[in-house]
Design an enzyme around this catalytic site. Structure first.
Site, short mmCIF file in Angstrom:
data_model
loop_
_atom_site.label_atom_id
_atom_site.label_comp_id
_atom_site.label_asym_id
_atom_site.label_seq_id
_atom_site.Cartn_x
_atom_site.Cartn_y
_atom_site.Cartn_z
N LYS A 53 0.86 -1.39 0.02
CA LYS A 53 -0.08 -0.04 0.04
C LYS A 53 0.79 1.30 0.03
O LYS A 53 1.51 1.26 0.98
CB LYS A 53 -0.81 0.08 1.13
CG LYS A 53 -1.77 1.27 1.39
CD LYS A 53 -2.61 1.11 2.26
CE LYS A 53 -3.71 2.59 2.45
NZ LYS A 53 -4.46 2.33 3.40
N LYS B 101 -1.84 -1.51 -3.92
CA LYS B 101 -2.71 -0.37 -3.85
C LYS B 101 -2.06 0.77 -3.90
O LYS B 101 -1.16 1.02 -3.42
CB LYS B 101 -3.59 -0.61 -2.67
CG LYS B 101 -4.55 0.74 -2.50
CD LYS B 101 -5.29 0.61 -0.85
CE LYS B 101 -6.03 1.89 -0.68
NZ LYS B 101 -6.46 1.98 0.70
C1 PBG Z 1 -7.28 3.67 5.03
C2 PBG Z 1 -7.64 3.43 3.85
C3 PBG Z 1 -7.55 4.30 2.97
C4 PBG Z 1 -8.16 3.76 1.64
C5 PBG Z 1 -8.62 2.47 2.02
N1 PBG Z 1 -8.28 2.51 3.44
C6 PBG Z 1 -6.94 5.76 2.55
C7 PBG Z 1 -5.62 5.81 3.43
O1 PBG Z 1 -4.68 5.28 3.47
O2 PBG Z 1 -5.51 7.17 3.94
C8 PBG Z 1 -8.16 4.32 0.34
C9 PBG Z 1 -9.09 3.83 -0.72
C10 PBG Z 1 -9.38 4.84 -1.72
O3 PBG Z 1 -8.65 5.80 -1.96
O4 PBG Z 1 -10.28 4.43 -2.58
N2 PBG Z 1 -7.11 2.83 6.01
#
Ligand code: PBG
Length: 329
Positions: free
Chosen positions: A198, A253
């Site tokens: 991520k 991601k």
């Molecule tokens: C946070 C989380 C995020 C997303 C999913 N879970 C955002 C972040 O890390 O700030 C992002 C998903 C998206 O942008 O569609 N745990």
């Protein structure tokens, strides 16, 4: 007369032959629909930066779940919108058995037992500072203290009936800690979908609006725990760790800006590999389509097919319902 021995265009000339030799196809089976959920019963709130997506109260959530089942979408991923007064430094709301996520999971599993329910294991919707963990005086996200809370949160989701818990926080060691706790408490059948690679991405902007963590987050970034966009080998290391610690599925991601990572992960590990087409990817395609600059339906289909071709076994996408409808017709 000289002629090319190979003419790849021959098989491209007709619809029948294009269909016969097509290597990858998208199906509703590949899709997971992420939903933003509200504590209220009836509300549907539009999200300005995500046209066509709404935050859903209880009844609209049930309707959406039913629609996903009808369209053959295998699973929903739930993301809570937590009112500011229930956020705290310790993120206590994250593991309460009667909090929003836990309540909706058990309601959904009771009504739609065959629909897969995936929960987000991360503290950012619940912390007053919007970061994904407990912080010290300097605002540094503490790893091991946060993992303890994530374990509680994951267990509370499992007790509510979640099929899959999905840690999206990027703390070190959390997959192993969650796996161990699940086994010890008798939840050996609950799967872990690890957000393994991520990235600290600016493509999450609209999501943070949708769940209301942008305001709490202010100017602090997530670079001290999410991955640096310049790294690729490190993604393989992260995936290897999560698989060793007991992850059933791993995730990359965002998706489209990281297709190279997806391909490397799939080639190296050959394990169930998911991708998250994140909020910014969705918003970007919709914005261009709204201006008439791109054909929205076609680019969305192409984007998802590209993610699958790059190695994704399944894709979280806000366009899942639209795409499943189009695949049907
Ligand atoms: C946070 C989380 C995020 C997303 C999913 N879970 C955002 C972040 O890390 O700030 C992002 C998903 C998206 O942008 O569609 N745990």
């Amino acid at each position: 007369m000289a002629f090319p021995l190979q003419r790849p265009r021959r098989l491209r000339a007709n619809d029948f032959s294009r269909r016969l030799v097509r290597e990858h196809r998208l199906s509703a089976d590949d899709l997971i629909y992420p939903v933003f959920i509200l504590e209220s019963e009836q509300d549907r709130e539009p999200i300005a930066s995500m046209p066509g997506i709404e935050r859903l109260g209880r009844d609209p959530l049930f309707e959406t779940a039913e629609l996903c089942l009808e369209l053959g979408i295998p699973a929903l991923a739930l993301f809570p919108v937590v009112p500011a007064e229930r956020k705290s430094e310790e993120a206590k709301e994250a593991w309460q058995h009667d909090a929003l996520v836990q309540t909706r999971v058990s309601q959904l599993k009771e009504r739609f037992p065959e629909l897969g329910i995936i929960t987000d294991v991360a503290l950012d919707p619940f912390t007053s500072h919007g970061l994904d963990g407990l912080v010290d005086e300097d605002g540094y996200v503490l790893n091991d203290e946060t993992v303890d809370v994530l374990v509680r949160q994951a267990l509370s989701h499992a007790r509510a009936g979640a099929d899959v818990v999905a840690p999206s926080d990027m703390m070190d060691g959390r997959v192993g800690a969650i796996r161990r706790a699940l086994e010890e408490e008798g939840f050996s059948r609950v799967s872990i979908l690890a957000y393994s690679a991520k990235y600290a991405s600016a493509f999450y902007g609209p999501f943070r609006d949708a769940v209301g963590s942008a305001a709490s987050l202010g100017k602090s970034g997530k670079e001290s725990f999410q991955m640096d966009p310049g790294n690729s080998d490190e993604a393989l290391h992260e995936v290897a760790l999560d698989l060793d610690e007991g992850a059933d599925m791993v995730m990359v991601k965002p998706a489209m800006p990281y297709l190279d990572i997806l391909r490397r992960v799939k080639d190296r590990f050959q394990r169930p590999t998911l991708a998250y087409q994140v909020s910014g990817e969705y918003a970007m395609l919709h914005a261009a389509a709204a201006n008439g600059w791109l054909d929205g339906d076609k680019v969305m289909m192409e984007a998802l097919l590209s993610i699958k071709r790059a190695g994704a076994d399944a894709i979280l996408s806000y366009a899942a319902i639209d795409i499943a409808r189009r695949l049907r017709s």
